[in-house]
Design an enzyme around this catalytic site. Structure first.
Site, PDB file in Angstrom:
ATOM      1  N   ASP A 124      33.099 101.364 -50.023  1.00 14.54           N
ATOM      2  CA  ASP A 124      32.067 102.492 -50.543  1.00 14.54           C
ATOM      3  C   ASP A 124      30.775 102.332 -49.597  1.00 14.54           C
ATOM      4  OD1 ASP A 124      30.723 104.236 -52.104  1.00 14.54           O
ATOM      5  OD2 ASP A 124      30.794 103.233 -53.883  1.00 14.54           O
TER       6      ASP A 124
HETATM    7  C1  BGC Z   1      29.601 106.296 -54.103  1.00 11.30           C
HETATM    8  C2  BGC Z   1      31.014 106.892 -53.941  1.00 11.30           C
HETATM    9  C3  BGC Z   1      31.005 108.028 -53.222  1.00 11.30           C
HETATM   10  C4  BGC Z   1      30.271 107.612 -51.783  1.00 11.30           C
HETATM   11  C5  BGC Z   1      30.159 108.695 -50.710  1.00 11.30           C
HETATM   12  C6  BGC Z   1      28.878 106.338 -53.071  1.00 11.30           C
HETATM   13  O1  BGC Z   1      27.640 106.139 -53.276  1.00 11.30           O
HETATM   14  O2  BGC Z   1      29.550 105.259 -55.078  1.00 11.30           O
HETATM   15  O3  BGC Z   1      31.704 107.170 -55.315  1.00 11.30           O
HETATM   16  O4  BGC Z   1      32.241 108.388 -52.936  1.00 11.30           O
HETATM   17  O5  BGC Z   1      28.849 107.386 -52.010  1.00 11.30           O
HETATM   18  O6  BGC Z   1      29.545 109.773 -51.160  1.00 11.30           O
END
Ligand code: BGC
Length: 752
Positions: free
Chosen positions: A286
């Site tokens: 993530d």
């Molecule tokens: C989130 C993810 C997301 C990623 C990319 C993160 O802050 O937890 O779910 O896919 O950002 O935008």
């Protein structure tokens, strides 16, 4: 034709030819071919180029020239948050023509519930209990997103959660592992389509692996402690379903799970995902979750974070740059085996090959013409219609007749085009939303609609607009009050401690109630709110979540009876935050509560020597039942269940049960009903939930029609992890078929 146009035209033709060629040799590539291509490429790569493939950034802070240069040098294998035909085609051209190894980029984006055509938030989609329409919604999202060069979506989000305070409940399928598994499969199939090399196929990404939805106190990013039986019997289930459906990628998570952050967790990422499930896809971290392991107190510095993430099996690092900065020295110092790097790079290359990116990395400029196509918007309307849940309908207040002479449309969500789209919307536009106000005006004619929002936005505490709203109500035959939350009150980082309807909405409803006009409340929110007071005040209540671009027309369809509401709750609705967690598949306790044993707080005599007369498991104030149970939802008709019949009262652990029941539509309108099958394993080697959903079917019944439903229940569906191993245990089981998790016909069977 000017030069610019001619160039575009030629480009479109050459792309169409490439696409045609692609389509004509559609069959997936033989596996060995993929492997030999991967190995050949890998053998030509320098360590720097390998590290580049393992790095993904949002290039927003770089200039166009800097991005181009980075692509030339093979510094990144992937970008997120860049899109657009020209931009992506130019980037891919640089990668393919100017980088040494000509490896295409893979462009990722959060396409969570629609790209330009926005569908209800995933929790709303889960309320449809309709995998077919959910699959189509995700297909449409992929068609739209791919037209902008996106080939990978960070969806589906399939975190199970028991906590409506958690802002990301909006993105989830709710509390139930079975419902979430069925929907996870549909979402992956919709995203990836039938043929991965089709230009509209995106790679799915099952996230967040794993346990993120169990954040303590519902505070986003908070620690999680999850026992292994709950992990395996509940939390992992939808992920396994996504893996079985062929999800090409997984995303590790932000949370610390039982003391080990999930982005460095060898138990979940290596042992379970790779070894036990034999997952062959790619894992991305993530956003900066690798380097956040430092703040967790699990790694001393970036270098250790990179080491632990790679060892756990995180192939690509999103946003942070610990891989880029440290892999080389980790390998040179002998701390990281080159084999691990090669495995990660192979997973990434395989993904790009499977998606056909090497052959066709470009976007057809014609494809974007499909954005917001009428068929897509009509589907958004359908999904929004099926996602709304009717929670109260005293004296058949709903539906309203279209012959009504005047209706008051009030409330902060009545005409809030951005709010109705919900959280995680990057590419949908408020200007494409049709609000309830517009839809109702279109249906009835403007002169019959008395609109006064009363409150400017959901948290508005000012009573300045009350008088106008009350006046609108007084001159109308019925009040439609659109209550709820602004979109920004749910989603990532948007957790709430109290899950009440915010601002002065309750007070306004109280005033409107005094007019004596029927008060119909429609709640548009990103989470299940504690709506007890509102339910009491209202004559009818429709829970719509944030319904997307077409929420307005969908709600008008339901309010004015074009179709009966048919959604069912994918999550238990609590009476207040203090009742959290409350999920229907809890274990029984040694002292289960009953109506007789509950002593409401006000009934306890002052100075009584014994506070809780029943000594049972309940709250003195809330009692022992939720506000609305999981699976609940009313209709404009009523359904009668009968004739529950099992193929046998006893099956073996390799056998299966056929379950039949009849449902009768005892009303004057045609409608859908969601028939639910639950079981209870009465005695186990570890204690078992009081109920577990094991099947459901959405059926359509004409007025006065009886429809038979049949479920196949293999004994294998009763398997569970008992702390040591997966078992199907002999003994007695209860079985219910009914309209929700607290009602239904009951019978029993045994496993030998
Ligand atoms: C989130 C993810 C997301 C990623 C990319 C993160 O802050 O937890 O779910 O896919 O950002 O935008």
């Amino acid at each position: 034709m000017n030069r610019q146009l001619a160039k575009r035209y030629l480009f479109a033709i050459s792309l169409s030819i490439t696409i045609l060629l692609n389509v004509s040799c559609k069959q997936a590539e033989p596996k060995n071919d993929i492997e030999s291509r991967v190995n050949k490429l890998l053998s030509e790569m320098t360590l720097d180029e390998k590290i580049g493939q393992m790095s993904q950034i949002d290039p927003g802070y770089l200039s166009d020239e800097q991005i181009k240069q980075a692509v030339r040098e093979g510094k990144y294998g992937s970008f997120l948050n860049v899109s657009g035909v020209e931009k992506i085609n130019a980037l891919q051209k640089t990668a393919l023509e100017e980088s040494r190894l000509k490896i295409p980029l893979i462009i990722g984006r959060d396409v969570i519930h629609g790209y330009r055509t926005i569908f209800p938030i995933p929790l709303g989609m889960a309320s449809t209990w309709n995998p077919e329409i959910v699959k189509r919604a995700f297909r449409i999202s992929s068609i739209e997103a791919s037209s902008q060069g996106i080939k990978w979506t960070f969806a589906p989000m399939i975190d199970i959660t028991w906590d409506p305070r958690w802002g990301r409940i909006a993105e989830s399928c709710g509390e139930d592992p079975y419902l979430a598994s069925v929907l996870a499969k549909a979402m992956v199939q919709g995203i990836q389509g039938e043929n991965l090399t089709d230009p509209t196929a995106l790679a799915a990404c099952a996230k967040h692996f794993v346990g993120y939805g169990f954040a303590e106190g519902g505070r986003d990013y908070s620690t999680t402690y999850i026992s292994e039986p709950i992990l395996r019997n509940v939390v992992l289930k939808p992920f396994e379903a996504a893996k079985d459906a062929g999800a090409l990628t997984f995303m590790s998570a932000f949370n610390d799970l039982n003391g080990v952050p999930t982005s460095g967790n060898e138990f979940t990422l290596r042992q379970i995902l790779r070894n036990e499930w034999n997952y062959k896809g790619m894992v991305v971290s993530d956003w900066a979750s690798v380097t956040e392991m430092i703040a967790h107190g699990y790694c001393a510095d970036e270098k250790e974070a990179a080491l632990k993430a790679i060892k756990a099996g995180v192939d690509m690092e999103m946003s942070s740059t610990s891989y880029m900065n440290h892999i080389k020295s980790l390998v040179e110092e002998g701390q990281l085996d080159m084999k691990m790097i090669d495995e990660a790079v192979k997973n990434i290359l395989r993904l790009k090959i499977k998606l056909g990116l090497f052959e066709n990395p470009y976007v057809d400029p014609e494809a974007e013409k499909q954005l917001l196509s009428p068929e897509f918007m009509e589907h958004a309307r359908k999904v929004a219609r099926q996602s709304a849940v009717l929670l109260k309908n005293e004296q058949n207040t709903l539906p309203l007749s279209t012959n009504i002479t005047s209706v008051a449309v009030i409330g902060p969500l009545a005409d809030a085009p951005r709010d109705q789209l919900g959280t995680w919307v990057f590419d949908g536009k408020a200007e494409n939303s049709v609000t309830p106000l517009t839809a109702i005006q279109d249906l009835l004619g403007k002169t019959k609609v008395n609109f006064a929002a009363g409150l400017k936005y959901s948290r508005d505490k000012s009573k300045a607009g009350f008088a106008e709203a009350i006046a609108a109500a007084k001159k109308s035959q019925a009040i439609l009050f659109f209550a709820g939350e602004e979109w920004i009150l749910s989603g990532e980082g948007q957790s709430r401690g109290e899950i009440t309807i915010p601002g002065a909405q309750e007070e306004l409803m109280e005033e409107l109630k005094k007019t004596g006009k029927p008060l119909i409340v429609i709640v548009m929110a990103g989470r299940p709110l504690a709506i007890g007071n509102t339910v009491e005040k209202s004559d009818a209540l429709l829970y719509a979540f944030h319904g997307g671009s077409m929420a307005g027309p969908a709600l008008a369809d339901l309010i004015f009876g074009k179709e009966s509401p048919s959604g069912k709750l994918p999550v238990t609705f609590v009476k207040g935050s203090g009742q959290i967690p409350f999920y229907y598949y809890h274990n029984n306790t040694g002292r289960p509560a009953s109506a007789e044993s509950w002593t409401p707080i006000d009934s306890i005599p002052i100075e009584n020597s014994q506070a809780s007369l029943g000594y049972r498991s309940f709250h003195l104030d809330y009692g022992f039942t939720p506000l609305f149970p999981f699976g609940y939802g009313l209709s404009y008709t009523t359904f009668q269940y009968s004739n529950l019949i099992l193929s046998s009262n006893e099956i073996t652990s390799d056998g299966k049960l056929t379950v039949k029941a009849s449902v009768f539509n005892n009303g004057n309108v045609d409608a859908d009903e969601i028939v639910q099958l639950y079981i209870r394993d009465r005695v186990g080697s570890i204690t078992r939930p009081v109920k577990e959903l094991k099947g459901f079917q959405r059926i359509h019944l004409k007025s006065r029609e009886t429809v038979g439903v049949t479920f196949e229940l293999p004994a294998s569906a009763l398997e569970f992890f008992n702390g040591k191993e997966n078992v199907i245990e002999s003994g007695k089981f209860d079985l219910w078929v009914g309209p929700n998790s607290s009602e239904g016909l009951h019978t029993e069977f045994s496993i030998k």
